[in-house]
Scaffold this motif. Structure first.
Motif, mmCIF file in Angstrom:
data_model
loop_
_atom_site.group_PDB
_atom_site.id
_atom_site.type_symbol
_atom_site.label_atom_id
_atom_site.label_comp_id
_atom_site.label_asym_id
_atom_site.label_seq_id
_atom_site.Cartn_x
_atom_site.Cartn_y
_atom_site.Cartn_z
ATOM 1 N N LEU A 281 -35.566 32.916 75.130
ATOM 2 C CA LEU A 281 -35.656 34.137 75.884
ATOM 3 C C LEU A 281 -35.402 33.841 77.386
ATOM 4 N N PRO A 282 -35.141 34.934 78.170
ATOM 5 C CA PRO A 282 -35.062 34.863 79.744
ATOM 6 C C PRO A 282 -36.271 34.225 80.185
ATOM 7 N N TRP A 283 -36.159 33.585 81.372
ATOM 8 C CA TRP A 283 -37.535 33.352 82.217
ATOM 9 C C TRP A 283 -38.318 32.182 81.537
ATOM 10 N N GLN A 284 -37.371 31.256 80.932
ATOM 11 C CA GLN A 284 -37.976 29.918 80.356
ATOM 12 C C GLN A 284 -39.160 30.469 79.032
ATOM 13 N N GLN A 285 -38.770 31.157 78.181
ATOM 14 C CA GLN A 285 -39.656 31.821 77.323
ATOM 15 C C GLN A 285 -38.922 31.430 75.633
ATOM 16 N N ASN A 286 -39.816 30.994 74.862
ATOM 17 C CA ASN A 286 -39.388 30.770 73.425
ATOM 18 C C ASN A 286 -40.255 31.441 72.533
ATOM 19 N N LEU A 287 -39.421 32.017 71.449
ATOM 20 C CA LEU A 287 -40.327 32.782 70.204
ATOM 21 C C LEU A 287 -39.571 32.018 69.043
ATOM 22 N N ASN A 288 -40.525 31.701 68.247
ATOM 23 C CA ASN A 288 -40.343 31.037 66.822
ATOM 24 C C ASN A 288 -41.166 32.096 65.876
ATOM 25 N N LEU A 289 -40.505 32.554 64.869
ATOM 26 C CA LEU A 289 -40.975 33.057 63.562
ATOM 27 C C LEU A 289 -40.628 32.449 62.400
ATOM 28 N N ASN A 290 -41.794 31.998 61.648
ATOM 29 C CA ASN A 290 -41.428 31.166 60.273
ATOM 30 C C ASN A 290 -42.311 31.812 59.317
ATOM 31 N N TYR A 291 -41.674 31.676 57.975
ATOM 32 C CA TYR A 291 -42.444 32.091 56.740
ATOM 33 C C TYR A 291 -42.062 30.703 55.764
ATOM 34 N N SER A 292 -43.157 30.654 54.914
ATOM 35 C CA SER A 292 -42.895 29.651 53.674
ATOM 36 C C SER A 292 -43.856 30.152 52.774
ATOM 37 N N VAL A 293 -43.348 29.784 51.525
ATOM 38 C CA VAL A 293 -44.055 30.071 50.227
ATOM 39 C C VAL A 293 -43.970 28.846 49.429
ATOM 40 N N THR A 294 -44.959 28.464 48.664
ATOM 41 C CA THR A 294 -45.159 27.219 47.790
ATOM 42 C C THR A 294 -45.719 27.601 46.571
ATOM 43 N N GLU A 295 -45.233 27.204 45.459
ATOM 44 C CA GLU A 295 -45.749 27.466 44.328
ATOM 45 C C GLU A 295 -46.189 26.090 43.469
ATOM 46 N N SER A 296 -47.238 25.903 42.900
ATOM 47 C CA SER A 296 -47.596 24.669 42.092
ATOM 48 C C SER A 296 -48.221 25.029 40.943
ATOM 49 N N THR A 297 -47.534 24.819 39.706
ATOM 50 C CA THR A 297 -47.857 25.252 38.305
ATOM 51 C C THR A 297 -48.165 24.017 37.402
ATOM 52 N N THR A 298 -48.832 23.923 36.493
ATOM 53 C CA THR A 298 -49.297 23.207 35.409
ATOM 54 C C THR A 298 -49.194 23.691 34.091
ATOM 55 N N LYS A 299 -48.508 23.105 33.196
ATOM 56 C CA LYS A 299 -48.563 23.561 31.945
ATOM 57 C C LYS A 299 -48.136 22.556 30.883
ATOM 58 N N GLY A 300 -48.257 22.809 29.578
ATOM 59 C CA GLY A 300 -48.069 21.958 28.617
ATOM 60 C C GLY A 300 -49.242 21.060 28.270
ATOM 61 N N GLY A 301 -49.240 20.186 27.228
ATOM 62 C CA GLY A 301 -50.215 19.478 26.454
ATOM 63 C C GLY A 301 -51.201 20.756 26.244
ATOM 64 N N ASP A 302 -52.537 20.424 26.126
ATOM 65 C CA ASP A 302 -53.518 21.400 25.350
ATOM 66 C C ASP A 302 -53.839 22.636 26.774
ATOM 67 N N LEU A 303 -53.258 22.489 27.783
ATOM 68 C CA LEU A 303 -53.685 23.572 28.637
ATOM 69 C C LEU A 303 -52.731 24.635 28.811
ATOM 70 N N ASP A 304 -53.018 25.989 29.185
ATOM 71 C CA ASP A 304 -52.527 27.146 29.239
ATOM 72 C C ASP A 304 -52.062 27.009 30.859
ATOM 73 N N LEU A 305 -50.944 27.766 31.087
ATOM 74 C CA LEU A 305 -50.497 27.836 32.567
ATOM 75 C C LEU A 305 -51.536 28.150 33.577
ATOM 76 N N SER A 306 -51.567 27.218 34.455
ATOM 77 C CA SER A 306 -52.187 27.528 35.675
ATOM 78 C C SER A 306 -51.574 27.189 37.151
ATOM 79 N N GLY A 307 -51.984 27.593 38.014
ATOM 80 C CA GLY A 307 -51.421 27.474 39.353
ATOM 81 C C GLY A 307 -51.760 27.983 40.439
ATOM 82 N N ASN A 308 -51.107 27.851 41.928
ATOM 83 C CA ASN A 308 -51.661 28.371 43.015
ATOM 84 C C ASN A 308 -50.121 28.695 43.699
#
Length: 392
Positions: free
Chosen positions: A269-296
């Protein structure tokens, strides 16, 4: 500092551990480096990283010498290693001490068409206490071969390939050698207005890296990133990753899947200004074996604003985190984080500077109507440039 034709860099670190011992202020690291045009020499606390391949790194106490004689670069390293790994319940954590020796050579084509390198590493370790010997998969002996090549296909487009093979004897087996490999292939393109990178990596279930094997085995993943500049003052980025373990596809074992996506945009931006916008999404899941699906699922919204007045720069940041469980997982939380950074240069003192960082973070669980926890963090740092060759 500087002496003759070498740049000198070093540090001695002391840390207050705040234990019950009388001498709480202990030495916690030291380092000295000499850097010339054709020779680098580093001693005491050193660090090794295998190029191109994921997370293969380890610290060691020793020496590293690098010689630059075009078109070949040669690095020789030797030192002591110290790793602690988890053992069985009746043993606990096991500390392994040992030695490491290695040599690496890199060759760069004079026409800049390709670059190739090779490395051989030898590690030998033993448990600190005899009663814990033979209780973990940590290598008593490990011989590692590494090859990597980058080919410049067209202008700013290149293709690279890296391969490593380990031949090691786990501590819990008697003279039984295990062999496995790790390989990665990728490409990158760098232009003035845009750039792109993509790679695929595979790590075998029995592979042993230069560090703790259990943290670097049984992995495959694909990642990509791209940047595009719409105008000289506006750019955007996009990146993502897909990965999982259980590369052999054993249906009796659990499989962990990780997926992430991030987008961001930056404005000058003018007059020595900066603007940053960020978005992220991460999924971690575990399944198989004797466990049902779970995650965050983890979401992060972030805004950074920066303003500069001559020698003073201020940055204001806001982060909003959301942790959402799904499947059989429980919990979840919201976090607000506010931070301020002030950075001031002093031209009259050879551009010495002082830096102040302050943040405040509030967290609450999904089931709670009010913020349950508040954290404050303050950091102050400064550098005094005494002369052009000496600072502290």
């Amino acid at each position: 500092g500087r002496t003759y034709n070498f740049t000198v860099d070093g540090h001695l670190r002391m840390r207050d551990f705040r234990t019950a011992e009388k001498q709480r202020f202990k030495q916690d690291g030291e380092y000295i480096g000499l850097y010339g045009e054709t020779l680098w020499f580093k001693i005491f606390d050193n660090y090794i990283r295998i190029p191109q391949l994921r997370s293969q790194s380890d610290s060691y106490f020793g020496a590293e010498i690098t010689s630059f004689l075009d078109p070949i670069k040669t690095t020789v390293m030797a030192g002591e290693i110290d790793n602690t790994v988890s053992g069985p319940a009746n043993v606990g954590a096991v500390r392994y001490l040992g030695q490491m020796y290695g040599i690496r050579q890199e060759y760069t084509d004079i026409h800049n068409l390709f670059k190739s390198g090779g490395m051989i590493l030898w590690q030998e370790s033993h448990a600190e206490h005899d009663g814990q010997a033979g209780s973990t998969i940590f290598p008593r002996r490990n011989l590692l071969y590494v090859l990597d090549t980058t080919v410049y296909l067209y202008r700013n487009l290149n293709l690279y390939y890296a391969y490593a093979m380990s031949d090691y004897v786990p501590d819990n087996k008697v003279n039984k050698h295990l062999q496995d490999n790790n390989w990665r292939i990728g490409t990158s393109l760098d232009e003035n207005l845009y750039s792109a990178r993509a790679s695929y990596e595979h790590v075998g279930g029995q592979y042993a890296s230069v560090s703790v094997p259990s943290t670097y085995q049984d992995y495959e993943g694909f990642d990509f990133s791209t940047t595009f500049k719409f105008t000289p003052n506006w750019s955007s980025t996009l990146g993502g990753r897909l990965s999982n373990n259980n590369v052999e596809g054993n249906p009796r074992l659990q499989t962990n899947f990780d997926r992430s996506l991030s987008v961001g945009t930056a404005f000058l931006l003018p007059w020595q200004q900066n603007l940053n916008l960020n978005y992220s999404v991460t999924e971690s899941t575990t399944k198989g074996g004797d466990l049902d699906l779970s995650g965050n699922r983890y979401k992060d919204y972030r805004i950074d604003y920066t303003k500069t007045w001559r020698n003073l720069t201020a940055q204001l940041s806001y982060d909003y985190y959301i942790l959402e469980p799904f499947g059989t997982a429980t919990g979840g939380s919201f976090t607000d984080s506010y931070s301020t950074t002030l950075f001031n240069f002093f031209p009259s003192l050879n551009n010495s500077y002082i830096r102040l960082y302050q943040d405040m973070r509030k967290t609450k669980t999904i089931s709670d109507a009010s913020y349950a926890t508040t954290f404050w963090n303050t950091s102050i740092g400064a550098r005094l440039n005494i002369t052009n060759y000496l600072s502290g």
